[in-house]
Scaffold this active site. Structure first.
Site, PDB file in Angstrom:
ATOM      1  N   GLU A 125       0.348  -5.385  -3.372  1.00 17.41           N
ATOM      2  CA  GLU A 125       1.626  -6.092  -3.528  1.00 17.41           C
ATOM      3  C   GLU A 125       2.665  -5.041  -3.871  1.00 17.41           C
ATOM      4  O   GLU A 125       2.655  -4.502  -4.976  1.00 17.41           O
ATOM      5  CB  GLU A 125       1.528  -7.115  -4.674  1.00 17.41           C
ATOM      6  CG  GLU A 125       0.590  -8.262  -4.415  1.00 17.41           C
ATOM      7  CD  GLU A 125       1.088  -9.196  -3.335  1.00 17.41           C
ATOM      8  OE1 GLU A 125       2.288  -9.189  -3.030  1.00 17.41           O
ATOM      9  OE2 GLU A 125       0.256  -9.927  -2.785  1.00 17.41           O
TER      10      GLU A 125
ATOM     11  N   GLU B  71      14.088   0.491  -1.000  1.00 13.35           N
ATOM     12  CA  GLU B  71      14.180  -0.415  -2.149  1.00 13.35           C
ATOM     13  C   GLU B  71      15.067   0.245  -3.211  1.00 13.35           C
ATOM     14  O   GLU B  71      14.786   1.358  -3.657  1.00 13.35           O
ATOM     15  CB  GLU B  71      12.789  -0.675  -2.715  1.00 13.35           C
ATOM     16  CG  GLU B  71      12.773  -1.717  -3.800  1.00 13.35           C
ATOM     17  CD  GLU B  71      11.365  -1.969  -4.356  1.00 13.35           C
ATOM     18  OE1 GLU B  71      10.634  -0.994  -4.590  1.00 13.35           O
ATOM     19  OE2 GLU B  71      11.012  -3.141  -4.560  1.00 13.35           O
TER      20      GLU B  71
ATOM     21  N   LYS C 104      -5.377  -2.677 -15.786  1.00 15.50           N
ATOM     22  CA  LYS C 104      -4.621  -1.512 -16.262  1.00 15.50           C
ATOM     23  C   LYS C 104      -3.132  -1.818 -16.133  1.00 15.50           C
ATOM     24  O   LYS C 104      -2.560  -1.784 -15.049  1.00 15.50           O
ATOM     25  CB  LYS C 104      -4.940  -0.248 -15.460  1.00 15.50           C
ATOM     26  CG  LYS C 104      -4.351   0.970 -16.181  1.00 15.50           C
ATOM     27  CD  LYS C 104      -3.840   2.041 -15.273  1.00 15.50           C
ATOM     28  CE  LYS C 104      -2.452   2.095 -14.849  1.00 15.50           C
ATOM     29  NZ  LYS C 104      -1.398   2.346 -15.814  1.00 15.50           N
ATOM     30  N   PRO C 105      -2.492  -2.133 -17.253  1.00 19.28           N
ATOM     31  CA  PRO C 105      -1.051  -2.379 -17.181  1.00 19.28           C
ATOM     32  C   PRO C 105      -0.292  -1.082 -16.943  1.00 19.28           C
ATOM     33  O   PRO C 105      -0.844   0.011 -17.123  1.00 19.28           O
ATOM     34  CB  PRO C 105      -0.723  -2.941 -18.566  1.00 19.28           C
ATOM     35  CG  PRO C 105      -1.927  -2.777 -19.420  1.00 19.28           C
ATOM     36  CD  PRO C 105      -3.039  -2.202 -18.615  1.00 19.28           C
TER      37      PRO C 105
ATOM     38  N   TRP D 138       5.563  -2.680 -14.284  1.00 20.18           N
ATOM     39  CA  TRP D 138       6.213  -2.923 -15.566  1.00 20.18           C
ATOM     40  C   TRP D 138       7.299  -3.983 -15.498  1.00 20.18           C
ATOM     41  O   TRP D 138       7.771  -4.453 -16.529  1.00 20.18           O
ATOM     42  CB  TRP D 138       6.836  -1.621 -16.076  1.00 20.18           C
ATOM     43  CG  TRP D 138       7.572  -0.863 -15.003  1.00 20.18           C
ATOM     44  CD1 TRP D 138       7.072   0.178 -14.257  1.00 20.18           C
ATOM     45  CD2 TRP D 138       8.894  -1.109 -14.499  1.00 20.18           C
ATOM     46  NE1 TRP D 138       7.996   0.587 -13.331  1.00 20.18           N
ATOM     47  CE2 TRP D 138       9.137  -0.195 -13.458  1.00 20.18           C
ATOM     48  CE3 TRP D 138       9.892  -2.016 -14.829  1.00 20.18           C
ATOM     49  CZ2 TRP D 138      10.327  -0.158 -12.740  1.00 20.18           C
ATOM     50  CZ3 TRP D 138      11.090  -1.973 -14.118  1.00 20.18           C
ATOM     51  CH2 TRP D 138      11.287  -1.053 -13.090  1.00 20.18           C
ATOM     52  N   ASN D 139       7.755  -4.347 -14.294  1.00 24.02           N
ATOM     53  CA  ASN D 139       8.986  -5.159 -14.230  1.00 24.02           C
ATOM     54  C   ASN D 139       8.787  -6.603 -14.679  1.00 24.02           C
ATOM     55  O   ASN D 139       9.667  -7.206 -15.270  1.00 24.02           O
ATOM     56  CB  ASN D 139       9.632  -5.082 -12.844  1.00 24.02           C
ATOM     57  CG  ASN D 139       8.703  -5.479 -11.737  1.00 24.02           C
ATOM     58  OD1 ASN D 139       7.481  -5.509 -11.892  1.00 24.02           O
ATOM     59  ND2 ASN D 139       9.259  -5.789 -10.578  1.00 24.02           N
TER      60      ASN D 139
HETATM   61  P1  NAD Z   1       4.158   2.398  -9.540  1.00 25.10           P
HETATM   62  O1  NAD Z   1       3.636   2.449  -8.165  1.00 25.10           O
HETATM   63  O2  NAD Z   1       4.828   3.589 -10.086  1.00 25.10           O
HETATM   64  O3  NAD Z   1       2.989   2.072 -10.579  1.00 25.10           O
HETATM   65  C1  NAD Z   1       2.225   0.889 -10.476  1.00 25.10           C
HETATM   66  C2  NAD Z   1       0.955   1.076 -11.276  1.00 25.10           C
HETATM   67  O4  NAD Z   1       0.139   2.061 -10.623  1.00 25.10           O
HETATM   68  C3  NAD Z   1       1.150   1.569 -12.707  1.00 25.10           C
HETATM   69  O5  NAD Z   1       0.253   0.883 -13.551  1.00 25.10           O
HETATM   70  C4  NAD Z   1       0.789   3.042 -12.622  1.00 25.10           C
HETATM   71  O6  NAD Z   1       0.305   3.593 -13.811  1.00 25.10           O
HETATM   72  C5  NAD Z   1      -0.313   3.006 -11.576  1.00 25.10           C
HETATM   73  N1  NAD Z   1      -0.522   4.271 -10.872  1.00 25.10           N
HETATM   74  C6  NAD Z   1       0.394   5.231 -10.588  1.00 25.10           C
HETATM   75  N2  NAD Z   1      -0.198   6.235  -9.890  1.00 25.10           N
HETATM   76  C7  NAD Z   1      -1.497   5.897  -9.736  1.00 25.10           C
HETATM   77  C8  NAD Z   1      -2.607   6.506  -9.095  1.00 25.10           C
HETATM   78  N3  NAD Z   1      -2.485   7.683  -8.461  1.00 25.10           N
HETATM   79  N4  NAD Z   1      -3.797   5.866  -9.111  1.00 25.10           N
HETATM   80  C9  NAD Z   1      -3.925   4.666  -9.717  1.00 25.10           C
HETATM   81  N5  NAD Z   1      -2.908   4.033 -10.349  1.00 25.10           N
HETATM   82  C10 NAD Z   1      -1.702   4.638 -10.356  1.00 25.10           C
HETATM   83  O7  NAD Z   1       5.095   1.100  -9.575  1.00 25.10           O
HETATM   84  P2  NAD Z   1       5.974   0.579 -10.786  1.00 25.10           P
HETATM   85  O8  NAD Z   1       7.164   1.475 -10.899  1.00 25.10           O
HETATM   86  O9  NAD Z   1       5.151   0.324 -11.988  1.00 25.10           O
HETATM   87  O10 NAD Z   1       6.425  -0.847 -10.222  1.00 25.10           O
HETATM   88  C11 NAD Z   1       7.555  -1.026  -9.433  1.00 25.10           C
HETATM   89  C12 NAD Z   1       7.161  -1.314  -8.012  1.00 25.10           C
HETATM   90  O11 NAD Z   1       6.309  -2.457  -7.995  1.00 25.10           O
HETATM   91  C13 NAD Z   1       8.345  -1.685  -7.159  1.00 25.10           C
HETATM   92  O12 NAD Z   1       8.230  -1.094  -5.885  1.00 25.10           O
HETATM   93  C14 NAD Z   1       8.242  -3.194  -7.056  1.00 25.10           C
HETATM   94  O13 NAD Z   1       8.879  -3.724  -5.934  1.00 25.10           O
HETATM   95  C15 NAD Z   1       6.769  -3.377  -7.027  1.00 25.10           C
HETATM   96  N6  NAD Z   1       6.383  -4.739  -7.419  1.00 25.10           N
HETATM   97  C16 NAD Z   1       5.829  -5.553  -6.476  1.00 25.10           C
HETATM   98  C17 NAD Z   1       5.485  -6.848  -6.806  1.00 25.10           C
HETATM   99  C18 NAD Z   1       4.850  -7.757  -5.789  1.00 25.10           C
HETATM  100  O14 NAD Z   1       4.226  -8.724  -6.183  1.00 25.10           O
HETATM  101  N7  NAD Z   1       4.969  -7.500  -4.501  1.00 25.10           N
HETATM  102  C19 NAD Z   1       5.700  -7.320  -8.096  1.00 25.10           C
HETATM  103  C20 NAD Z   1       6.265  -6.478  -9.024  1.00 25.10           C
HETATM  104  C21 NAD Z   1       6.600  -5.173  -8.672  1.00 25.10           C
END
Ligand code: NAD
Length: 502
Positions: free
Chosen positions: A245, A373, A171-172, A147-148
């Protein structure tokens, strides 16, 4: 509620409501897509992909540039959707769209050059073969996003996968589905003859889980390492290739001859912009003894002048994910309890949804604020004896995504960069690498694996096919039962004498 985020749910279908992180006001309803809806999107993508992959490269490029034009034309609406769903200031959201356009343009313009068939040399015993390789699309790529940066981050996979000839089902995050829906809607309107090539499914973790189980040909995941593990385990069941990522704990090294004003300015922006919710944001700073105090003073002065809030004058907005506030609070309180000095703000700065800037110094290296983090507007500035100690501490992390070095000379900075265990390093700037589309982006360890962006980012969504075409009968035919023993022996003698030389 805007018309870019209204519900696309069928009557009676399960829906979820997005809310403004700043005010809690409802924004829109979106369907909770289950396995059937996900399967339909994958099927639709598969049907569209064959025609897309068969297009001449110039036509695909033209279509992607038309999509880019549509995103640029609708920049204000797209930025509004990002700002509403994440809470970030309008200017930051517009900048996110600009960066996204740059990446999409690069992927569209370079895909053919990077992926088209190319000849490679053949060897002594294969001189009769014309050898070449080509990078072919995988089919349907699943993309799960965070989401960020709800447009920029997924585009690193979506745009590059499409440019490589794939269909995509995206899937956003459940916090920012409207931006994903708008992204796909603009694709369909700009490229109507390939509508459905970019599908969007919305919903919580269960929708992402369904996508991982849907038979896509690769899954590109961006999010936290904990979720990456779960999704990767699901992909392992079907040997679905996986790209991760994940988060970061990026360090900045400041040397004695660095321009401290420039360093402070960049550190403050890298740590606090987007409320610190940037995977490659600045979380740790290692400044050598000679400049530590002066750097801290400059950082505190600049950070202290910034305001968080929902208005136009705010430098950054709310914490987008309500649950993150507790993590930030734990890190700041823990660091202070373990002996860190709060140079600006402190535990009292951490209030939902707006967290004021926190600058810490002397944070014990084992504190959560240094090892996990934080993903909030907090920066720790620790003193080190010299560059060697700075490099050692920067590398002593479970994460290795990005890093930065501030140093008097670019060449000296690059030499320090080469010692850092990070996927990308900026010298005399922060996050410089993320804005250059030709540069691959990604990390190792808890930061994930694989690369998006650049040539590697295009190849990530392809399978290489190697081809040999026999041009004439081989002088030494080794791949036949009819080969005379004397000829085989001659070949072995020749190889032995050649390879014994250095
Ligand atoms: P998150 O892991 O909570 O969720 C990411 C995505 O995964 C969401 O769309 C969520 O609905 C989905 N998801 C959650 N559980 C799932 C499951 N069991 N199976 C399949 N999909 C599932 O992360 P977030 O809070 O949305 O994002 C923040 C994190 O993303 C931070 O750690 C940030 O550093 C990282 N991030 C990394 C990059 C990069 O390019 N390296 C870029 C942006 C954010």
């Amino acid at each position: 509620m805007t018309d870019t985020t209204t519900s696309a749910a069928a009557p009676g279908a399960a829906v979820f409501t997005t809310r403004s992180p700043a005010t809690g006001e409802p924004l829109a309803e979106h369907p909770v897509d289950g396995p059937e809806a996900v399967a339909r999107a994958v099927e639709r993508g598969r049907a569209a992909q064959a025609g897309w992959a068969a297009l001449p490269a110039s036509r695909r490029r033209g279509h992607l540039l038309a999509w880019k034009k549509a995103l640029a034309t609708e920049l204000d609406a797209v930025a509004r959707s990002i700002a509403e769903e994440t809470g970030k200031p309008a200017g930051d959201a517009a900048l996110e769209v600009v960066l996204t356009l740059e990446h999409l343009a690069w992927a569209a313009r370079h895909a053919d050059r990077v992926l088209r068939r190319r000849r490679v040399g053949s060897g002594l015993f294969t001189v009769h073969q014309r050898a070449s390789l080509v990078h072919r699309p995988l089919g349907v790529v699943g993309v799960i996003g965070p989401w960020n940066y709800p447009l920029y981050t997924p585009m690193g996979s979506v745009g590059y996968a499409l440019a490589a000839g794939n269909a995509v089902v995206f899937k956003p995050s459940e916090l920012t589905p409207g931006t994903g829906v708008l992204m796909a809607r603009l694709f369909d309107s700009a490229v109507p003859e390939h509508a459905g090539l970019l599908g969007v499914v919305t919903g919580p973790a269960s929708t992402g889980d369904a996508l991982a189980r849907s038979g896509v040909d690769k899954l590109a995941f961006t999010g936290s390492p904990g979720t990456a593990r779960k999704v990767m385990a699901v992909c392992a069941e079907t040997l679905t290739p996986f790209l991760a990522e994940c988060g970061g704990k990026d360090a900045v090294i400041v040397t004695a001859d660095a321009d401290l004003d420039a360093a402070a300015d960049a550190i403050v922006w890298g740590a606090l912009s987007n409320a610190g919710q940037t995977c490659a944001g600045v979380e740790r700073v290692y400044a050598v003894r000679e400049v530590h105090a002066a750097l801290c003073e400059r950082v505190v002065e600049r950070a202290g002048a910034l305001r968080t809030g929902a208005g136009q004058e705010a430098a950054y907005g709310p914490m987008t994910l309500p649950g993150q506030v507790g993590i930030v609070e734990r890190h700041v309180s823990g660091a202070v309890a373990e002996g860190a000095r709060a140079l600006l703000g402190g535990p009292e700065s951490v209030r939902a949804p707006f967290v004021s800037p926190v600058v810490l110094a002397g944070v014990p290296e084992g504190a959560a604020a240094m090892t996990e983090e934080t993903f909030g507007p907090v920066v720790a500035i620790n003193e080190v004896a010299d560059v060697d100690e700075a490099v050692e501490r920067a590398n002593a992390s479970r994460y290795s995504l990005g890093a930065a070095v501030f140093c008097g000379g670019g060449r000296a900075g690059a030499a320090i960069a080469a010692r850092l265990r990070a996927g990308a390093v900026s010298v005399n700037s922060v996050l410089g690498f993320a804005a250059v589309p030709a540069l691959p982006f990604g990390g190792a360890q808890e930061s994930g694996f694989g690369r998006i962006h650049g040539e590697e980012g295009l190849r990530a969504f392809t399978a290489v096919q190697s081809t040999t075409v026999q041009r004439f009968a081989p002088p030494i035919a080794l791949t036949s039962f009819a080969v005379p023993a004397a000829m085989r022996d001659r070949a072995v003698r020749l190889a032995r004498s050649l390879h014994r030389r250095r």
